[in-house]
Design a protein around this motif. Structure first.
Motif, short mmCIF file in Angstrom:
data_model
loop_
_atom_site.label_atom_id
_atom_site.label_comp_id
_atom_site.label_asym_id
_atom_site.label_seq_id
_atom_site.Cartn_x
_atom_site.Cartn_y
_atom_site.Cartn_z
N LEU A 100 1.53 -14.50 64.00
CA LEU A 100 2.13 -14.44 62.63
C LEU A 100 3.12 -13.32 62.35
O LEU A 100 4.06 -13.63 61.57
CB LEU A 100 0.84 -14.21 61.39
CG LEU A 100 -0.23 -15.74 61.73
CD1 LEU A 100 -1.27 -15.07 60.52
CD2 LEU A 100 0.27 -16.70 61.39
N ASP A 101 2.99 -12.35 63.04
CA ASP A 101 4.18 -11.36 63.16
C ASP A 101 5.02 -11.41 64.40
O ASP A 101 5.94 -10.62 64.32
CB ASP A 101 3.48 -10.01 63.13
CG ASP A 101 2.74 -9.65 61.79
OD1 ASP A 101 3.42 -9.40 60.77
OD2 ASP A 101 1.60 -9.94 61.75
N GLY A 102 4.92 -12.39 64.84
CA GLY A 102 5.98 -12.88 66.12
C GLY A 102 5.52 -12.00 67.57
O GLY A 102 6.40 -12.26 68.40
N HIS A 103 4.27 -11.59 67.57
CA HIS A 103 3.93 -10.85 68.89
C HIS A 103 3.63 -12.10 69.88
O HIS A 103 2.82 -12.88 69.56
CB HIS A 103 2.56 -10.01 68.67
CG HIS A 103 3.01 -8.78 67.78
ND1 HIS A 103 3.91 -7.84 68.01
CD2 HIS A 103 2.38 -8.86 66.62
CE1 HIS A 103 3.83 -7.16 66.88
NE2 HIS A 103 2.80 -7.54 66.00
N HIS A 104 4.16 -11.82 71.07
CA HIS A 104 4.13 -12.79 72.23
C HIS A 104 2.73 -12.87 72.88
O HIS A 104 2.58 -11.65 73.52
CB HIS A 104 5.14 -12.94 72.84
CG HIS A 104 5.36 -13.85 74.17
ND1 HIS A 104 6.52 -14.21 74.68
CD2 HIS A 104 4.37 -14.59 74.74
CE1 HIS A 104 6.19 -15.13 75.51
NE2 HIS A 104 4.90 -15.57 75.66
N TRP A 105 1.72 -13.69 72.85
CA TRP A 105 0.65 -13.74 73.40
C TRP A 105 0.59 -15.05 74.51
O TRP A 105 1.29 -15.89 74.16
CB TRP A 105 -0.53 -14.09 72.36
CG TRP A 105 -0.87 -12.94 71.53
CD1 TRP A 105 0.06 -12.83 70.38
CD2 TRP A 105 -1.82 -12.10 71.54
NE1 TRP A 105 -0.81 -11.76 69.71
CE2 TRP A 105 -1.69 -11.26 70.45
CE3 TRP A 105 -2.91 -11.84 72.32
CZ2 TRP A 105 -2.57 -10.14 70.26
CZ3 TRP A 105 -3.80 -10.82 72.24
CH2 TRP A 105 -3.54 -9.77 71.10
N GLU A 106 0.06 -14.77 75.79
CA GLU A 106 -0.27 -16.03 76.53
C GLU A 106 -1.67 -16.19 77.02
O GLU A 106 -2.28 -15.03 77.07
CB GLU A 106 0.61 -15.37 77.77
CG GLU A 106 2.17 -15.51 77.92
CD GLU A 106 2.76 -16.83 77.86
OE1 GLU A 106 2.11 -17.85 78.27
OE2 GLU A 106 3.83 -17.05 77.34
N LEU A 109 -1.82 -22.37 67.25
CA LEU A 109 -0.72 -23.28 66.59
C LEU A 109 -1.18 -23.69 65.56
O LEU A 109 -0.31 -23.82 64.27
CB LEU A 109 -0.33 -24.32 67.72
CG LEU A 109 0.36 -23.69 69.00
CD1 LEU A 109 0.79 -24.77 70.02
CD2 LEU A 109 1.41 -22.85 68.73
N ALA A 110 -2.47 -24.22 65.48
CA ALA A 110 -2.85 -24.74 64.06
C ALA A 110 -3.26 -23.77 62.97
O ALA A 110 -3.02 -24.02 61.71
CB ALA A 110 -4.51 -25.74 64.38
N ALA A 111 -3.31 -22.58 63.25
CA ALA A 111 -3.39 -21.26 62.20
C ALA A 111 -2.14 -20.81 61.91
O ALA A 111 -2.11 -19.85 61.02
CB ALA A 111 -4.36 -20.42 62.63
N GLY A 112 -0.92 -21.25 62.17
CA GLY A 112 0.25 -20.81 62.04
C GLY A 112 1.04 -20.07 63.05
O GLY A 112 2.08 -19.75 62.67
N ALA A 113 0.65 -19.99 64.17
CA ALA A 113 1.42 -19.43 65.34
C ALA A 113 2.47 -20.43 65.68
O ALA A 113 2.37 -21.42 65.05
CB ALA A 113 0.57 -19.06 66.30
N THR A 114 3.61 -19.91 66.48
CA THR A 114 4.50 -20.58 67.03
C THR A 114 4.50 -20.79 68.48
O THR A 114 4.11 -19.66 69.22
CB THR A 114 6.00 -20.40 66.28
OG1 THR A 114 6.19 -18.97 66.86
CG2 THR A 114 6.01 -20.56 64.93
#
Length: 128
Positions: free
Chosen positions: A113-119, A89-94
C-alpha cells in the motif's frame, strides 16, 4: 542472527490490516510501529513516517516513486507464490516487477500500500 527490516508507512493501521490479511502475524512494539513476523529470525518493522524519520538523517524516501530495495519471501511451491500475490492484489496492492517462470524459479511481485516492492519466490529443485 536476526534480521529486522524497517519500512516507513503512511497509515500504520491500514498497513497492519493489509499484512494481517496476507496471513502474517503482527504485534505492536511502541506507538507508531508494529512488527510483521516473517519467521523466527526475520521481522519487518512498519514505522509511521515520523517515527521512521526519527532514526535517520536523510529524508524519508517515497517508495511509490523509486525503488530502493526488493523484499523477497521464499515460498515452498508455486501455488504459495500465487496465493500470496493474489491475496496482496485483492487487498489493494499493485503488480510489481516481472514474473519469472523459467524452470529454475517461479516468482511474482507486488507493491504494498505504500509502494514497497515485494516478491514471492519459489526456487525449483532440479530433478536428479
Amino acid at each position: 542472527m536476526q534480521l529486522f527490516v524497517n519500512l516507513p508507512v503512511k497509515d500504520l493501521d491500514r498497513s497492519k490490516e493489509f499484512f494481517a490479511g496476507l496471513g502474517f502475524q503482527l504485534f505492536g512494539m511502541a506507538e507508531g510501529m508494529a512488527s510483521v513476523i516473517i519467521s523466527e529470525e526475520t521481522q519487518v518493522m512498519l514505522l509511521t513516517e515520523p517515527v521512521f524519520a526519527s532514526f535517520i538523517t536523510k529524508e524519508v524516501g517515497d517508495a511509490g516513486r523509486a525503488t530502493e530495495a526488493i523484499l523477497v519471501l521464499g515460498m515452498e511451491n508455486p501455488q504459495q507464490v500465487d496465493e500470496l500475490v493474489d491475496k496482496a492484489l485483492a487487498a489493494g496492492a499493485t503488480p510489481a516487477g516481472v514474473k519469472h517462470e523459467d524452470g529454475f524459479r517461479y516468482q511474482r511481485g507486488f507493491a504494498d500500500l505504500d509502494g514497497h516492492h515485494w516478491e514471492a519466490l519459489c526456487l525449483v529443485q532440479p530433478a536428479s
